[in-house]
Design a protein around this motif. Structure first.
Motif, short mmCIF file in Angstrom:
data_model
loop_
_atom_site.label_atom_id
_atom_site.label_comp_id
_atom_site.label_asym_id
_atom_site.label_seq_id
_atom_site.Cartn_x
_atom_site.Cartn_y
_atom_site.Cartn_z
N LYS A 258 -5.68 8.78 -2.16
CA LYS A 258 -4.67 8.17 -1.30
C LYS A 258 -5.23 7.89 0.09
CE LYS A 258 -0.40 9.75 -1.71
NZ LYS A 258 0.76 10.67 -1.83
N THR B 85 0.83 -1.21 0.00
CA THR B 85 0.00 0.00 0.00
C THR B 85 0.86 1.26 0.00
OG1 THR B 85 -1.75 -1.16 1.21
CG2 THR B 85 -1.82 1.24 1.20
N HIS C 59 3.22 12.96 1.56
CA HIS C 59 3.47 11.52 1.78
C HIS C 59 3.06 11.05 3.19
CE1 HIS C 59 5.46 11.54 -2.04
NE2 HIS C 59 6.41 12.36 -1.63
N SER D 80 -5.50 4.20 1.78
CA SER D 80 -4.85 3.98 3.08
C SER D 80 -5.85 3.50 4.12
CB SER D 80 -4.18 5.28 3.53
OG SER D 80 -3.51 5.10 4.76
N HIS E 116 0.35 9.40 4.10
CA HIS E 116 -0.20 8.04 4.09
C HIS E 116 0.87 6.99 3.79
CE1 HIS E 116 -4.31 9.39 4.58
NE2 HIS E 116 -4.11 10.30 3.65
N THR E 117 1.82 7.32 2.95
CA THR E 117 2.91 6.38 2.70
C THR E 117 3.74 6.15 3.96
OG1 THR E 117 3.08 6.97 0.35
CG2 THR E 117 5.04 6.05 1.39
N LEU F 110 1.05 4.03 -3.05
CA LEU F 110 0.67 5.44 -2.86
C LEU F 110 1.75 6.40 -3.32
CD1 LEU F 110 -1.09 5.25 0.63
CD2 LEU F 110 -2.15 5.40 -1.62
#
Length: 546
Positions: free
Chosen positions: A33, A18, A115, A37, A117-118, A22
């Motif tokens: 995104k 995931t 970034h 997530s 969510h990453t 993303l």
């Protein structure tokens, strides 16, 4: 079951895939995104529930261990993932906090930097890997993964105070990671293995000439984990970093200190338990007295805190100190109570970090300073003004926030009837009955009495500090604004507090699980046998020959 065996790697693969996926989208696709997530985290929660159900499928046994051989290489030569009751518990707790923190962030915080969510998904990957891995080297790998993600999250949202605290956090944890690597290297140099189960068999066989080097490596490794757990005097960075972080980041960071607790609990009983020969009990006195010192330091910090964020950060130290001291007691019943306390306190602290942002929206920037000034100099409002305010309706938003704040205060203080009281009562009962209820030899050590005293006094300190903060926030006669709270911000707080209520209602079933977990930790023979005897799967040619 075959599905459970392959499901064991899902808590690592799902957030990894995931997070990488993303990265393909820029911040203009932030809504997409966020949806991806959230869906991934919900799936992670479902997987964690399934794994816990499987781990607890045999409640009458001391251990129900599932081993996954990466690359199909048998232990101790290959990489193994191991699921037992403790790791399943930590996976579920991580998933629950992740759902709450991520949902809260969708209101505005996920838009405050790139970034988000990453980084959040990679943090979950590192945490889950640390809880599942069966060897020290991959523990270091996952340790570095979640630390790297946490560096970005600690700085998320910018701001001078956040950047300053975040940079301190980065430096301290880089030093801890270096100690981790040094400790692992020394242990490998002495024993020739890093598989935890294999180490448990080899440590009793280490000769006297090499034992000091082995224990030096274990001590250095322990310092790395104690930095993460926040033990005094290594945890000076924690209250500042946690209070400066964005609310959803601080909520999930409540789990990071528990990683150190988890590893110390796992390794102290697996590697230096009763079967460790001359090294049996190594480090237990340091954990016990260091934990008690941490409780004292944290309680003083709680009482001294003027800001609620600082109060919550200081209470993380109280929680860590309580768990460290419980590990140092090396008692099955104390460990069971400590596991209950770990779950209850982590849920409460996470909910409190989220609640603080909502509550502070209702305060004027100078409200805290003005409240302190009025308290010191005894300035009161005129009686006429006070009488005019009698009977004024309190906005519904403040009522809801006040109820949540009260619940947090009761949970942190360990007062009945909520789960904080159940957890502390379980530990106090075990400390005051070291041989078990009804045992003829009821002698209690001075150290146990000291721990009991600190448990009670730390709860009193939390209640005093929370009462003071509540009065200033909800009752102080200072004009404030009614905060605008979205449903997606209030829901995670209510969700975590409802779970604490559920722990109270289902206290008997939860304690049964914790008792079984504690017994398996203190008697790790089944764990060792299951890991080292896990068979490799037959290859295609082998299957055709049969």
């Amino acid at each position: 079951m075959a599905w459970a065996n392959h499901l064991l790697i899902a808590p690592i693969l799902l957030p990894l895939v995931t997070g990488a996926f993303l990265l393909l989208f820029d911040e203009r696709r932030r809504s997409f995104k966020a949806l991806v997530s959230l869906f991934s985290t919900l799936a992670l929660l479902a997987i964690a529930i399934a794994l816990m159900t499987y781990a607890d499928a045999a409640p009458d046994q001391d251990a129900a261990t599932q081993v996954y051989l990466l690359g199909n290489w048998a232990a101790p030569f290959g990489i193994v993932l191991v699921l037992d009751r403790l790791s399943a518990l930590m996976l579920l707790l991580t998933s629950v906090l992740a759902i709450a923190a991520l949902t809260f962030s969708l209101a505005r915080w996920h838009k405050s930097g790139p970034h988000f969510h990453t980084l959040f998904q990679f943090l979950l990957m590192g945490l889950n890997g640390a809880f599942l891995t069966g060897d020290l080297f991959n523990l270091f790998v996952f340790f570095e993964v979640f630390l790297a993600a946490s560096y970005g999250l600690a700085l998320h949202g910018s701001g001078a105070q956040r950047v300053k605290a975040g940079l301190h956090y980065v430096v301290i944890n880089l030093a801890g990671a270096s100690l981790f690597l040094v400790g692992v290297s020394l242990i490998y140099g002495v024993t020739g293995t890093l598989n935890m189960a294999d180490l448990a068999l080899r440590i009793p066989l280490v000769d006297a000439d090499n034992r000091m080097l082995l224990e030096a490596g274990a001590a250095i490794l322990g310092i790395a984990f104690l930095i993460k757990a926040g033990m005094w005097p290594l945890g000076f960075w924690l209250p500042t970093t946690y209070s400066a972080a964005a609310a959803p980041v601080a909520a999930i960071f409540a789990m990071l200190s528990k990683v150190g607790i988890y590893i110390l609990l796992r390794l102290s009983l697996l590697l230096f338990g009763a079967d460790a020969g001359a090294s049996a009990g190594f480090g237990e006195p340091w954990l016990l007295y260091g934990g008690m010192a941490t409780i004292t330091f944290g309680a003083i910090g709680v009482l001294a805190s003027q800001a609620m964020g600082r109060l919550a950060g200081s209470y993380v130290l109280v929680s860590s100190g309580t768990l460290l001291a419980a590990i140092g007691m090396a008692n099955v019943s104390v460990t069971a109570g400590a596991l209950f306390y770990l779950v209850s306190s982590t849920l409460t602290i996470s909910a409190f970090f989220l609640l603080i942002e909502l509550v502070e929206r209702a305060q004027d920037p100078a409200a805290d300073v003005l409240a302190v000034t009025m308290e010191v100099y005894g300035d009161d409002m005129d009686e006429e003004e006070v009488e005019e305010e009698v009977g004024v309706a309190i906005p519904a938003t403040l009522v809801i926030l006040g109820i949540c704040f009260t619940a947090c205060a009761v949970l942190l203080a360990g007062m009945p009837p909520l789960s904080g009281f159940v957890a502390k009562f379980a530990m106090l009962t075990a400390l005051l009955n070291p041989q078990g209820l009804g045992a003829s030899d009821g002698s209690i050590s001075i150290t146990a009495w000291g721990f009991v005293t600190l448990l009670i006094l730390s709860g009193l300190a939390a209640m005093i500090a929370m009462t003071r903060a509540g009065i200033r926030t909800f009752w102080a006669p200072i004009e404030g604004t009614v905060p605008r709270v979205l449903v997606m911000e209030f829901a995670p707080v209510a969700f975590l507090l409802v779970l604490c209520i559920g722990l109270t209602i289902q206290g008997g079933r939860v304690m049964t699980y914790m008792d079984a977990t504690a017994r398996s930790l203190h008697s790790p023979r089944n764990y060792i046998a299951d890991v080292l005897s896990a068979p490799s799967l037959p290859g295609p040619k082998t299957s055709e020959a049969k």
